[in-house]
Design an enzyme around this catalytic site. Sequence first.
Site, PDB file in Angstrom:
ATOM      1  NE  ARG A 106       1.245  -8.039  -8.117  1.00  0.00           N
ATOM      2  CZ  ARG A 106       2.028  -7.033  -8.461  1.00  0.00           C
ATOM      3  NH1 ARG A 106       3.343  -7.167  -8.397  1.00  0.00           N
ATOM      4  NH2 ARG A 106       1.523  -5.898  -8.859  1.00  0.00           N
ATOM      5  CB  CYS A 110      -2.694 -15.889   5.622  1.00  0.00           C
ATOM      6  SG  CYS A 110      -2.880 -15.468   7.371  1.00  0.00           S
ATOM      7  CG  ASN A 144       6.737  -5.917  -4.443  1.00  0.00           C
ATOM      8  OD1 ASN A 144       7.713  -5.199  -4.662  1.00  0.00           O
ATOM      9  ND2 ASN A 144       5.589  -5.758  -5.080  1.00  0.00           N
ATOM     10  CD  GLU A 145       3.605  -1.818  -4.514  1.00  0.00           C
ATOM     11  OE1 GLU A 145       2.610  -2.415  -4.935  1.00  0.00           O
ATOM     12  OE2 GLU A 145       4.010  -0.757  -4.991  1.00  0.00           O
ATOM     13  CB  CYS A 151      -6.217 -12.386   6.201  1.00  0.00           C
ATOM     14  SG  CYS A 151      -6.320 -14.190   6.038  1.00  0.00           S
ATOM     15  CB  CYS A 153      -7.597 -17.529   7.400  1.00  0.00           C
ATOM     16  SG  CYS A 153      -6.145 -17.158   8.387  1.00  0.00           S
ATOM     17  CB  CYS A 156      -6.495 -13.848  10.607  1.00  0.00           C
ATOM     18  SG  CYS A 156      -5.027 -13.758   9.556  1.00  0.00           S
ATOM     19  CD  GLU A 301       7.740  -1.421  -7.615  1.00  0.00           C
ATOM     20  OE1 GLU A 301       6.714  -0.980  -8.170  1.00  0.00           O
ATOM     21  OE2 GLU A 301       7.791  -2.516  -7.041  1.00  0.00           O
ATOM     22  CD1 TRP A 311      -3.412  -3.262 -11.758  1.00  0.00           C
ATOM     23  CD2 TRP A 311      -4.354  -1.275 -11.400  1.00  0.00           C
ATOM     24  NE1 TRP A 311      -2.429  -2.408 -11.316  1.00  0.00           N
ATOM     25  CE2 TRP A 311      -2.978  -1.186 -11.077  1.00  0.00           C
ATOM     26  CE3 TRP A 311      -5.154  -0.134 -11.256  1.00  0.00           C
ATOM     27  CZ2 TRP A 311      -2.384  -0.015 -10.634  1.00  0.00           C
ATOM     28  CZ3 TRP A 311      -4.553   1.039 -10.802  1.00  0.00           C
ATOM     29  CH2 TRP A 311      -3.198   1.083 -10.500  1.00  0.00           C
TER      30      TRP A 311
HETATM   31  C1  GLA Z   1       3.721  -2.134  -7.933  1.00  0.00           C
HETATM   32  C2  GLA Z   1       4.425  -3.451  -7.784  1.00  0.00           C
HETATM   33  C3  GLA Z   1       5.180  -3.853  -9.003  1.00  0.00           C
HETATM   34  C4  GLA Z   1       4.373  -3.586 -10.236  1.00  0.00           C
HETATM   35  C5  GLA Z   1       3.962  -2.147 -10.284  1.00  0.00           C
HETATM   36  C6  GLA Z   1       3.153  -1.785 -11.504  1.00  0.00           C
HETATM   37  O1  GLA Z   1       4.436  -1.040  -7.590  1.00  0.00           O
HETATM   38  O2  GLA Z   1       5.312  -3.461  -6.695  1.00  0.00           O
HETATM   39  O3  GLA Z   1       5.500  -5.215  -8.917  1.00  0.00           O
HETATM   40  O4  GLA Z   1       3.268  -4.414 -10.242  1.00  0.00           O
HETATM   41  O5  GLA Z   1       3.168  -1.885  -9.155  1.00  0.00           O
HETATM   42  O6  GLA Z   1       1.817  -2.141 -11.369  1.00  0.00           O
HETATM   43 ZN    ZN Z   2      -5.147 -15.148   7.734  1.00  0.00          ZN
END
Ligand code: GLA
Ligand code: ZN
Length: 651
Positions: A106, A110, A144-145, A151, A153, A156, A301, A311
């Site tokens: 995921r 870029c 998300n996060e 990067c 490329c 960039c 979260e 991981w």
């Molecule tokens: C992050 C991500 C979530 C999930 C959690 C747990 O916070 O935003 O999608 O992957 O970690 O690893």
């Molecule tokens: Zn890039």
Amino acid sequence: MEKIKIGVDYYPERWGEAMWESDAVRMKEAGIKVIRMAEFAWCKMEPEEGRFELDWLVKAVNLFGSYGIQTILCTPTNCAPLWLYEKYPEILQVQRDGKRTYPGVRSHRCYNSPIYRLFVERIIRKMSRVFAGNPYVAAWQIDNEVDAAFCCCDVCAEKFRGWLKEKYGTLDEINRVFGNEVWSGSYSSWTQIQPPLGDRSLVQYNPAYLLDFQRFASDGVVEYVRFQANLLRETFPDLPITTNTWYCDYMPDFYDLFEELDICSYDNYPSFEISEEGYSSHAFHLDMMRGVKRRNFWIMEQLGGAIGGCWMPMGKTPRPGVLKGMALQAIAHGADQVLHFRWRSSTTGAEMYWHGILDQNNIPGRKYRELQDLCRTIEKQKGLEETTILSKVAILCSFDSEYAWKLQTQAEGFYYLEQLQALHAAFTGYGLNVDIIHEEAPLDEYEIVAAPAVYVRNRKTARQLHKFVEKGGMVILTARSGVKDENNNCIMEAMPAGYREMTGCQVEEYDGIGHETNTVIMDGIAYPVTQWCEILQVDRAETIAVYGGEFYAGAPAVTRNRYGAGSVYYIGTVGKPSFYEALAKKMLEEKKMRFTTELPARVEMTVRENDEKQFVFLFNNDKKEKRFVLEGTTIELQPFEMKIQEKIKIK
Ligand code: GLA
Ligand code: ZN
């Protein structure tokens, strides 16, 4: 004002329609008021280019809505569908080795790719059309996060050249500022300016160049998030828009990231393993989040079960009381919504062992009942939603210093944010609320302002701190202050450059001792110190502590100076918690501030208040029970228990 809400992250695309209703029923029974959906659901919304299928998501939002559960919708742009990468491989990030990332996990996109932005715009416009006016959509989360990873490329690279051109104008100026004569690195053409490609570790690159590349990377993600926010605002001008941030290796500058967003939000996975050494309380992280916009924040979260299993190895299951206690800890520090990750542990995918409130067996158990208990506790706190946290102590934070520090290891084990955390732990240990704010934030409401390791120069910060002390405030500076200029080059002056007037002392010599220890003697007590020792030359200041060992035994390590109507402490080394506690007590006594010495270790006290009421939060952030007397009342706290006392303010 909206009520404080407890929620969960939910993946309707994963569970299929048949399960939605039973999930909604159970959520309602638990007291859940909000869910977050769709941050990874792009391939289900646009299964092939230009063919959109959003009916299922509308159905899900409406169904949960009919059970009184609002949705925070996400733009699904963290994970582009595989067809998009296949068709336009140039939207994939390029790593430092020059290779495109391989899609299949995921976050491969870029942020700067114009083609990617086109598709992002399309899916956002589609979602906007479909959800316009939907009463169950409460807010938006962007992506998300997001992080500010490098990067490399071509897009960039070209954008970085433009960024430098705008900042410095000419190649000559860039060469001058970067000091490019070193290792014969002067640019004679713009094309020689590249992202940090190659197999040499980053620490071998020019720090001035690297800090700018890191700033550029942060600016890129900030701009990407703004681009999405602006699109959403066209249709949802009244809904709060946020993005969920986290503490990671390549953090975007939080202050820039949230500047144009309505609310700061954060993903909070506090550890319930208690280390005797160091600082493990997430109170620090939470206070830092509240300080981003200097107002209450959300948790998108929150720890919902055993973490890991991907991981990192699977961790222990949260002990009884941990889920509830940690969620309340976030609220105690200013969170107004807490969404747990996630409703149910997945049965598929890489993170199937990152646990949620329900396990894969889908049988509500201990964690579900604890969540229910949390919801009931929150329901009972009438008026808590109108309260904020007022602090007399502030700690300044600088992303320039954080970046520059990370790009050049100072000494083994010596880390910028930990310098903030050490002082945070000391002052909060005396029951005080503490703000962590941007280094340029206004200081008027504070009595004590700590500016730990003001490493990279910021003239506005220096000006504000001088004014603050002149008017009677107390400032705390620590080792590695006034070292670098704005370009991350060393200043040819005695340290702390820009602050010597106010500290009344200067650094004669320094010693990066890393993991070794020395001691300092303060009020006849020897405290261990480590990582870094500055030998101070006292000009006007008073010596508060001296070194106990090494060739500089007897030399000043901590000083205090009167300046204007205020005073300035300079801490030239890095101690353990007991050292900062002793210093903080001295400072509080000097300022005649109210504080308590009755809190046992790992019991945290914070106060949320408004004009009428105070909510006093007492949290046992420990696996051992606590029994103590606070202002004449005996208090007992189970492991991770939070007690909330409501007090009417006497005016
Ligand atoms: C992050 C991500 C979530 C999930 C959690 C747990 O916070 O935003 O999608 O992957 O970690 O690893
Ligand atoms: Zn890039």
